[in-house]
Design a protein around this motif. Structure first.
Motif, mmCIF file in Angstrom:
data_model
loop_
_atom_site.group_PDB
_atom_site.id
_atom_site.type_symbol
_atom_site.label_atom_id
_atom_site.label_comp_id
_atom_site.label_asym_id
_atom_site.label_seq_id
_atom_site.Cartn_x
_atom_site.Cartn_y
_atom_site.Cartn_z
ATOM 1 N N LEU A 128 0.832 -1.197 0.000
ATOM 2 C CA LEU A 128 0.000 0.000 0.000
ATOM 3 C C LEU A 128 0.872 1.255 0.000
ATOM 4 O O LEU A 128 1.862 1.337 0.726
ATOM 5 C CB LEU A 128 -0.908 0.025 1.237
ATOM 6 N N ARG A 141 -10.425 4.944 -0.586
ATOM 7 C CA ARG A 141 -9.876 6.119 -1.247
ATOM 8 C C ARG A 141 -10.902 6.832 -2.132
ATOM 9 O O ARG A 141 -10.531 7.659 -2.960
ATOM 10 C CB ARG A 141 -8.661 5.709 -2.089
ATOM 11 N N THR A 181 -9.915 10.221 1.595
ATOM 12 C CA THR A 181 -9.600 8.874 2.089
ATOM 13 C C THR A 181 -9.959 8.732 3.563
ATOM 14 O O THR A 181 -9.745 9.642 4.363
ATOM 15 C CB THR A 181 -8.099 8.569 1.916
ATOM 16 N N TRP A 188 -9.575 5.359 6.439
ATOM 17 C CA TRP A 188 -9.137 3.968 6.542
ATOM 18 C C TRP A 188 -9.723 3.277 7.764
ATOM 19 O O TRP A 188 -10.100 3.907 8.733
ATOM 20 C CB TRP A 188 -7.619 3.826 6.498
ATOM 21 N N SER A 226 -6.908 -1.709 -0.747
ATOM 22 C CA SER A 226 -7.326 -0.383 -1.183
ATOM 23 C C SER A 226 -8.631 -0.496 -1.948
ATOM 24 O O SER A 226 -8.748 -1.315 -2.864
ATOM 25 C CB SER A 226 -6.248 0.258 -2.067
#
Length: 464
Positions: free
Chosen positions: A107, A127, A391, A393, A404
């Motif tokens: 990543l 993303r 983005t 996470w 991703s």
């Protein structure tokens, strides 16, 4: 033979216990669909709709909008086109930080988060996030409640309403150092008040007084103790107050009064449990240093993350930790670096600590702000708000590690591949917790409400 004083004392206590007994008859509305059992305690654990991947959530909320193109969204074209006019106006600005491939998954993560990057194989990068609001208050409210237009229950309140909590002496939803004036982001709105978040500590550096390394430190949660009364005296006093509350119960709709009664009872139980949980003196020095909780600039956020782990371990269902301010319209290089330095080590420590305790597998850790920032420059070394693509996470809790999902365009301005709206993100979080977002409803003002309104699709591709 009873004196007049004894008779009044015992009678008032009896009313209080009757009030508590009455709580057993509270309905859970339609949280888990028709035919669900009525819980004696509205905070007691409740079965999910289907087997859950995650049991609890820790949300690391980055207030102000961190720049995705400088952190977790690698855009080589932004570097090659530096200074050129962007598609949506303004001169493109390359990131001052290098991106590198991390872990076995490869990543791309920038040097702004070197410690977090070591956990790349645990992280799922979304993303292609986007929302409807380009301004901070609206975007923050939508991120937490699904809407910026109305007062609605927050994600944490819906989670607690749907699943309950595993520790009856602690709040099921805790918000550590929320920004001033942001109560909508952790409120229960029209849900019963007991499902609202409990604020712990003030914003910014004031949190340092909320968690100390000794048992005598700081009042972290106001109004849960009465130093002028013994526990027995306070119990009798509370029973009398509860009887007065019950006497004010309006016919047919007593949800607000019930919420007051329940919150008083929870506060009474919290008096012993909360100070003990927030006393960090029992943690070994190695753990404290791992979180950076004993030195600046990581001291404050390190203590917050360490407390988040302790709350999760104690059975709290939803913990939110706020960090900011990431709103760099100028001086992005200097200020983004300072913000990241303050939270990089603590976040990495939290992930490592949860994993070594075998808790990461069923703890959903989430990181993100209300929106991202533009690929074009503002005020020289700065970036403007960008709600069209950014983005967020997640790690643990049944998500795919080293993965991703989605993408923005070549410069990072707009979500173009697998766009993930805030409604989709909420639906996905609830799904990981074993809740169907279309079934988690509450009837209010003549209609069934839900976190995602009439929208939301689960991002099934990120689920392990």
């Amino acid at each position: 033979m009873y004196t007049r004083r004894d008779l009044l004392k015992h009678t008032s206590a009896g009313f209080g216990y009757l009030a508590l007994a009455g709580l057993a008859s509270l309905s859970r509305s339609s949280a888990l669909g028709a035919g669900a059992d009525v819980a004696a305690n509205p905070l007691s654990p409740k079965p999910p709709h289907f087997p859950a991947k995650a049991k609890r959530v820790i949300f690391l909320c980055m207030q102000g909008g961190p720049s995705h193109v400088d952190t977790f969204d690698y855009k080589p074209a932004l570097a090659s086109d530096d200074g050129k006019r962007g598609k949506y106006g303004g001169a493109l600005l390359k990131s001052p930080w290098q991106f590198r491939q991390r872990g076995e998954s490869g990543l791309w993560i920038s040097d702004l988060f070197p410690e977090v990057a070591k956990h790349a194989d645990e992280m799922c990068l979304i993303r292609s996030m986007h929302c409807d609001q380009p301004v901070h208050p609206g975007a923050m409210t939508q991120m937490h409640t699904g809407t910026a237009q109305f007062v609605r229950p927050s994600l944490g309140a819906w989670t607690l309403y749907g699943l309950g909590t595993e520790n009856e002496s602690l709040p099921g939803f805790v918000s550590l150092s929320p920004p001033a004036g942001s109560s909508r982001n952790y409120s229960s709105a029209f849900l019963p008040a007991i499902y609202g978040g409990t604020k712990v500590g003030g914003s910014g550096g004031r949190f340092a007084q909320a968690a100390r390394f000794n048992a005598g430190g700081g009042q972290a949660v106001p109004d849960i103790s009465n130093p002028k009364r013994t526990t027995d005296q306070q119990r009798r006093q509370l029973d009398f107050i509860q009887s007065l509350n019950r006497s004010q119960m309006p016919a047919g709709d007593g949800a607000n009064v019930e919420g007051v009664i329940q919150s008083y009872e929870l506060a009474f139980r919290m008096q012993d449990a909360m100070p003990e949980l927030m006393d960090l003196s029992g943690e070994d020095q190695r753990t404290i240093s791992m979180y950076g909780a004993d030195s600046d600039p990581t001291r404050t956020f390190g203590r917050q993350c360490l407390l988040a782990r302790r709350f999760a371990e104690a059975g709290v269902r939803f913990i939110e930790v706020t960090h900011g301010n990431w709103d760099q319209h100028a001086r992005l290089t200097e200020d983004h670096a300072a913000r990241a330095e303050a939270c990089d080590q603590p976040i990495a420590a939290l992930l490592a600590d949860l994993k070594q305790r075998d808790m990461l597998k069923d703890t959903l850790v989430m990181w993100g702000g209300e929106f991202g920032r533009t690929p074009s420059a503002q005020n020289g070394d700065g970036r403007n708000h960008n709600n069209k693509g950014y983005t967020l996470w997640m790690a643990g809790g049944g998500t795919k590690g080293g993965f991703s999902y989605g993408a923005t365009d070549e410069h990072g301005f707009e979500a173009v591949e697998n766009p993930c709206h805030v409604h989709d993100w909420h639906a996905t979080v609830l799904h990981l917790l074993g809740l169907d977002h279309t079934r988690l409803t509450y009837r209010y003002a003549g209609r069934d409400f839900r976190l995602t309104d009439v929208y939301g699709n689960v991002a099934t591709d990120i689920i392990a």
